[in-house]
Design a protein around this motif. Structure first.
Motif, PDB file in Angstrom:
ATOM      1  N   ALA A 115       2.994   9.598   6.877  1.00  0.00           N
ATOM      2  CA  ALA A 115       4.288   9.639   6.201  1.00  0.00           C
ATOM      3  C   ALA A 115       4.719   8.245   5.767  1.00  0.00           C
ATOM      4  N   ALA A 116       4.557   7.263   6.662  1.00  0.00           N
ATOM      5  CA  ALA A 116       4.934   5.889   6.322  1.00  0.00           C
ATOM      6  C   ALA A 116       4.110   5.369   5.154  1.00  0.00           C
ATOM      7  N   TYR A 117       2.815   5.663   5.166  1.00  0.00           N
ATOM      8  CA  TYR A 117       1.950   5.224   4.062  1.00  0.00           C
ATOM      9  C   TYR A 117       2.416   5.826   2.743  1.00  0.00           C
ATOM     10  N   LEU A 118       2.718   7.117   2.746  1.00  0.00           N
ATOM     11  CA  LEU A 118       3.131   7.779   1.509  1.00  0.00           C
ATOM     12  C   LEU A 118       4.452   7.216   0.982  1.00  0.00           C
ATOM     13  N   VAL A 119       5.391   6.932   1.886  1.00  0.00           N
ATOM     14  CA  VAL A 119       6.671   6.352   1.460  1.00  0.00           C
ATOM     15  C   VAL A 119       6.444   4.988   0.809  1.00  0.00           C
ATOM     16  N   LEU A 120       5.620   4.141   1.469  1.00  0.00           N
ATOM     17  CA  LEU A 120       5.350   2.817   0.912  1.00  0.00           C
ATOM     18  C   LEU A 120       4.560   2.921  -0.391  1.00  0.00           C
ATOM     19  N   ALA A 121       3.623   3.869  -0.454  1.00  0.00           N
ATOM     20  CA  ALA A 121       2.847   4.036  -1.682  1.00  0.00           C
ATOM     21  C   ALA A 121       3.736   4.484  -2.835  1.00  0.00           C
ATOM     22  N   TRP A 122       4.702   5.340  -2.553  1.00  0.00           N
ATOM     23  CA  TRP A 122       5.621   5.810  -3.594  1.00  0.00           C
ATOM     24  C   TRP A 122       6.520   4.673  -4.078  1.00  0.00           C
ATOM     25  N   ARG A 123       6.945   3.809  -3.145  1.00  0.00           N
ATOM     26  CA  ARG A 123       7.862   2.732  -3.507  1.00  0.00           C
ATOM     27  C   ARG A 123       7.159   1.548  -4.171  1.00  0.00           C
ATOM     28  N   HIS A 124       5.936   1.263  -3.736  1.00  0.00           N
ATOM     29  CA  HIS A 124       5.294   0.018  -4.165  1.00  0.00           C
ATOM     30  C   HIS A 124       4.010   0.241  -4.958  1.00  0.00           C
ATOM     31  N   GLY A 125       3.526   1.469  -5.021  1.00  0.00           N
ATOM     32  CA  GLY A 125       2.359   1.770  -5.838  1.00  0.00           C
ATOM     33  C   GLY A 125       1.059   1.300  -5.211  1.00  0.00           C
ATOM     34  N   ILE A 126       0.127   2.232  -5.054  1.00  0.00           N
ATOM     35  CA  ILE A 126      -1.172   1.863  -4.498  1.00  0.00           C
ATOM     36  C   ILE A 126      -2.301   2.618  -5.194  1.00  0.00           C
ATOM     37  N   GLY A 127      -1.973   3.630  -5.972  1.00  0.00           N
ATOM     38  CA  GLY A 127      -3.007   4.420  -6.631  1.00  0.00           C
ATOM     39  C   GLY A 127      -3.252   5.716  -5.874  1.00  0.00           C
ATOM     40  N   ARG A 128      -3.365   6.814  -6.607  1.00  0.00           N
ATOM     41  CA  ARG A 128      -3.494   8.122  -5.967  1.00  0.00           C
ATOM     42  C   ARG A 128      -4.765   8.250  -5.158  1.00  0.00           C
ATOM     43  N   TRP A 129      -5.874   7.718  -5.692  1.00  0.00           N
ATOM     44  CA  TRP A 129      -7.136   7.927  -4.975  1.00  0.00           C
ATOM     45  C   TRP A 129      -7.167   7.115  -3.687  1.00  0.00           C
ATOM     46  N   ALA A 177      -6.688   0.841   1.515  1.00  0.00           N
ATOM     47  CA  ALA A 177      -6.088  -0.492   1.342  1.00  0.00           C
ATOM     48  C   ALA A 177      -4.712  -0.599   1.985  1.00  0.00           C
ATOM     49  N   PRO A 178      -4.568  -0.274   3.277  1.00  0.00           N
ATOM     50  CA  PRO A 178      -3.237  -0.334   3.901  1.00  0.00           C
ATOM     51  C   PRO A 178      -2.669  -1.753   3.993  1.00  0.00           C
ATOM     52  N   MET A 179      -3.525  -2.772   4.144  1.00  0.00           N
ATOM     53  CA  MET A 179      -3.027  -4.140   4.231  1.00  0.00           C
ATOM     54  C   MET A 179      -2.447  -4.587   2.890  1.00  0.00           C
ATOM     55  N   THR A 180      -3.097  -4.227   1.808  1.00  0.00           N
ATOM     56  CA  THR A 180      -2.570  -4.548   0.482  1.00  0.00           C
ATOM     57  C   THR A 180      -1.205  -3.900   0.283  1.00  0.00           C
ATOM     58  N   LEU A 181      -1.074  -2.654   0.696  1.00  0.00           N
ATOM     59  CA  LEU A 181       0.202  -1.954   0.573  1.00  0.00           C
ATOM     60  C   LEU A 181       1.263  -2.625   1.431  1.00  0.00           C
TER      61      LEU A 181
END
Length: 259
Positions: free
Chosen positions: A26-40, A89-93
């Motif tokens: 859940a935390a990853y998805l929230v950060l990905a939605w806010r900061h962008g990481i790419g769907r794949w 790429a969790p560190m990049t996020l």
């Protein structure tokens, strides 16, 4: 790690672990939605979490009393799940999500001399592949059968060392002083040789300390041999596909330091 208690439910430890995995996703998805990481990349991270969950719950965890089930658990926890998590790429996020000052401090930590030693491919190789040798060629595996906490600690070691190995070999996240692609391919080749050699010794029953039936030992050896080859092939593909020319890599690192 036993997933179920005597009444068919999950143990408290496994329930906590599943909760941690759900919260991490859940935390990853929230950060990905806010900061962008790419769907794949997001998909890859969630697949890694799902593989971990599958390894410690459900039919696979229940089958871990059989040594073949144990080896499938190891394949998921120590090789496949870490690879998918790393490719997320969790560190990049995290660096994108942190305030600039904290991101710089984290970057400085990654460039510290101690991080250079830990993040070296040879160190990762010793911790991951060497850990397998210690587990199966010494009495350690016997002790894990009698001590649930030790069993859980071994699983945690293989998760962390597998993540470290995948990160320093082919991870998209920044790593301190990462060696050249050919050098990392050599280290990966050594890992392949160690897995193949250990699986062959296990199949023959030579040099291993495994109090399990012969058919289970041989079946587990085949899982290690073919499953390990698959995971390491995937890691090699990720390494080659993620390769950047030196100039691009230097520019990316410089941008990270000034961002």
């Amino acid at each position: 790690m036993t997933a179920h208690d005597g009444h068919g439910g999950m143990t408290p430890v496994v329930l906590v672990l599943v909760l941690v995995l759900v919260l991490a996703g859940a935390a990853y998805l929230v950060l990905a939605w806010r900061h962008g990481i790419g769907r794949w990349r997001a998909t890859s991270f969630l697949v890694g979490l799902a593989l971990l969950a599958a390894a410690v719950t459900g039919p696979l965890a229940a089958a871990a009393a059989d040594f073949r089930g144990h080896m499938l658990q190891h394949l998921l926890i120590g090789m496949l799940a870490p690879l998918f998590l790393v490719l997320g790429a969790p560190m990049t996020l995290l660096l994108r999500a942190l305030p600039a000052a904290r991101a710089r401090r984290l970057g400085a930590l990654l460039r510290h001399r101690a991080a250079h030693a830990v993040a070296h491919p040879v160190t990762a190789l010793v911790l991951s592949a060497g850990g397998l040798v210690v587990l199966y060629c010494t009495p350690l595996y016997r002790h894990t059968l009698a001590d649930g906490r030790l069993h859980a600690a071994v699983h945690l070691h293989f998760l962390l060392s597998g993540y470290l190995f995948a990160w320093v070999i082919a991870g998209p996240d920044p790593a301190p002083r990462r060696p050249s692609v050919p050098a990392r391919l050599v280290v990966l080749g050594v890992a392949v040789a160690v897995h193949a050699g250990l699986s062959q010794l296990m199949y023959a029953g030579i040099g291993v300390d495994l109090p399990v039936p012969v058919e289970q030992r041989r079946g587990a050896a085949e899982i290690m041999y073919y499953g390990g080859d698959l995971a390491e092939l995937m890691l090699a593909v990720a390494l080659v596909l993620g390769w950047k020319p030196a100039g691009r890599a230097r520019r990316a690192l410089a941008a990270g330091r000034t961002g």
